[in-house]
Design a protein around this motif. Structure first.
Motif, short mmCIF file in Angstrom:
data_model
loop_
_atom_site.label_atom_id
_atom_site.label_comp_id
_atom_site.label_asym_id
_atom_site.label_seq_id
_atom_site.Cartn_x
_atom_site.Cartn_y
_atom_site.Cartn_z
N PRO A 56 0.81 -1.23 0.00
CA PRO A 56 0.00 0.00 0.00
C PRO A 56 0.84 1.28 0.00
N PHE A 57 0.42 2.20 -0.85
CA PHE A 57 1.02 3.53 -0.86
C PHE A 57 0.21 4.42 0.06
N ASP A 58 0.90 5.20 0.88
CA ASP A 58 0.22 6.04 1.87
C ASP A 58 -0.19 7.37 1.21
N TYR A 59 -1.30 7.31 0.49
CA TYR A 59 -1.78 8.51 -0.20
C TYR A 59 -2.14 9.62 0.78
N ASP A 60 -2.65 9.26 1.95
CA ASP A 60 -3.05 10.27 2.93
C ASP A 60 -1.84 11.12 3.35
N SER A 61 -0.75 10.45 3.70
CA SER A 61 0.46 11.19 4.09
C SER A 61 1.04 11.96 2.91
N PHE A 62 0.96 11.37 1.72
CA PHE A 62 1.49 12.02 0.52
C PHE A 62 0.77 13.34 0.25
N TRP A 63 -0.55 13.31 0.22
CA TRP A 63 -1.30 14.52 -0.10
C TRP A 63 -1.21 15.56 1.00
N LYS A 64 -1.06 15.11 2.24
CA LYS A 64 -1.00 16.04 3.37
C LYS A 64 0.39 16.64 3.56
N SER A 65 1.40 16.04 2.96
CA SER A 65 2.77 16.54 3.15
C SER A 65 2.89 18.00 2.70
N SER A 66 3.61 18.77 3.49
CA SER A 66 3.82 20.18 3.14
C SER A 66 4.95 20.37 2.13
N GLN A 67 5.64 19.29 1.77
CA GLN A 67 6.69 19.39 0.77
C GLN A 67 6.08 19.73 -0.60
N LYS A 68 6.71 20.65 -1.30
CA LYS A 68 6.33 20.93 -2.67
C LYS A 68 6.97 19.87 -3.55
N PHE A 69 6.17 19.21 -4.37
CA PHE A 69 6.68 18.10 -5.19
C PHE A 69 6.22 18.29 -6.62
N GLU A 70 7.20 18.39 -7.53
CA GLU A 70 6.92 18.53 -8.95
C GLU A 70 7.47 17.35 -9.72
N VAL A 71 6.72 16.92 -10.72
CA VAL A 71 7.25 15.94 -11.67
C VAL A 71 7.27 16.58 -13.05
N ILE A 72 8.19 16.11 -13.87
CA ILE A 72 8.40 16.71 -15.19
C ILE A 72 8.02 15.70 -16.26
N ALA A 73 7.20 16.14 -17.21
CA ALA A 73 6.85 15.33 -18.38
C ALA A 73 7.08 16.16 -19.63
N THR A 74 7.26 15.50 -20.76
CA THR A 74 7.51 16.18 -22.02
C THR A 74 6.23 16.26 -22.83
N ARG A 75 5.84 17.46 -23.21
CA ARG A 75 4.65 17.64 -24.05
C ARG A 75 4.98 17.16 -25.47
N CYS A 76 4.18 16.23 -25.97
CA CYS A 76 4.48 15.62 -27.27
C CYS A 76 4.35 16.60 -28.42
N LYS A 77 3.47 17.56 -28.31
CA LYS A 77 3.26 18.51 -29.41
C LYS A 77 4.43 19.48 -29.54
N THR A 78 5.02 19.88 -28.41
CA THR A 78 6.05 20.92 -28.43
C THR A 78 7.46 20.38 -28.21
N GLY A 79 7.57 19.17 -27.62
CA GLY A 79 8.89 18.67 -27.27
C GLY A 79 9.51 19.37 -26.08
N LYS A 80 8.71 20.14 -25.34
CA LYS A 80 9.21 20.92 -24.21
C LYS A 80 8.79 20.29 -22.88
N PRO A 81 9.58 20.53 -21.83
CA PRO A 81 9.20 20.01 -20.51
C PRO A 81 8.09 20.84 -19.89
N GLU A 82 7.21 20.18 -19.17
CA GLU A 82 6.19 20.86 -18.38
C GLU A 82 6.23 20.31 -16.96
N TYR A 83 5.88 21.17 -16.00
CA TYR A 83 6.04 20.85 -14.59
C TYR A 83 4.67 20.74 -13.92
#
Length: 284
Positions: free
Chosen positions: A97-124
């Motif tokens: 089990p992943f602890d979604y409750d603790s994850f969403w409540k965490s005060s840490q700012k968390f960003e993930v990066i994916a590449t937009r297929c249309k532009t080839g640019k990163p988005e956050y």
């Protein structure tokens, strides 16, 4: 919590190294206020933000040979070599089990990066402001050709590493003075040029997405330039880097449990060895 940035490189199953480092961080109470992750870094980052020591390596060692988790059969059935429906479904809900409750409540700012297929640019995508954050994590981890594109709010995305393999510049741009990088390749590693068969495969598969294709074609050059800049920033004391100290032989879809566990233990060892200097750098 310490004011600072934690930047996590991807590398698919080489992410067990990052998992080892982060498990020690959690054990020692090293909690940085901002985290970003690319590809596998987004996955290991989730367990760091949720505070679940050992979860990432437990998932990898217990399920790496489970065809529901990783298999070419998944590409036919789910259009992805990694089965995200299983990973974020049964595996995270009941098996480990992943602890979604603790994850969403965490005060840490968390960003993930994916590449937009249309532009080839990163988005956050930031967990507190993205209304489909799990899809953003899936997109960040979706390897071109080996995975289908992921839809987020009507837009298509793939692996963040295609455009932004190590998002240290993002941390600098956000104003963080203390920046810790966890890399999954040894110092001095450089990506070789694309071989002709990979290049032809990209050209055939992504011809309708010319900007994304351009991003893929310069992946080695971009990555190698970043490594050179990381070396300069590290030498100047601007950033703190933890990375393997031996040549990494673990492949992106590695299924040798002994190799995975050894790389994980390397991560733990190097985190312990760096702990004193890291605390001095972070001023804690």
């Amino acid at each position: 919590m310490t004011e600072g940035a934690l930047v996590l490189e991807g590398g698919s199953l080489r992410g067990v190294f990052t998992a080892g480092v982060l498990d020690v961080f959690m054990e020692k109470g090293i909690s940085l206020s901002y985290v970003n992750g690319v590809s596998a870094g987004s996955m290991t980052g989730m367990s760091y933000v949720s505070g679940q020591i050992g979860r990432t390596i437990q998932v990898d060692l217990n399920y790496i040979r489970d065809k529901r988790f990783l298999s070419f059969r998944n590409m036919v059935k789910n259009r992805s070599i990694f089965n995200f429906d299983f990973l974020f479904g049964e595996l995270s809900d009941t098996l480990i089990p992943f602890d979604y409750d603790s994850f969403w409540k965490s005060s840490q700012k968390f960003e993930v990066i994916a590449t937009r297929c249309k532009t080839g640019k990163p988005e956050y995508f930031e967990k507190s402001s993205c209304d489909d954050f799990i899809s953003a994590v899936k997109a960040s981890s979706s390897i071109p050709i080996l995975s289908g594109m992921i839809n987020i709010n009507g837009k298509k995305y793939l692996d963040g590493g295609c455009s932004m393999p190590i998002a240290y510049e993002r941390a600098i741009d956000l104003g963080y003075e203390k920046i810790v990088l966890i890399l999954t390749r040894e110092k001095g590693y450089r990506k070789p040029p694309l071989d002709k068969w990979t290049k032809k495969g990209y050209e055939r598969y992504f011809a309708p997405l010319p900007e994304f294709l351009k991003a893929l074609e310069v992946v080695p050059d971009r990555y190698n330039r970043m490594q050179e800049e990381i070396d300069r920033l590290e030498e100047a004391g601007r950033i703190y880097v933890i990375r393997p100290d031996n040549h990494v032989t673990v492949q992106r879809t590695e299924q040798d449990k002994r190799k995975l566990e050894a790389l994980y233990e390397d991560g733990k060892r190097l985190a312990e060895e760096n702990l004193k200097k890291l605390k001095v750098y972070l001023e804690i």
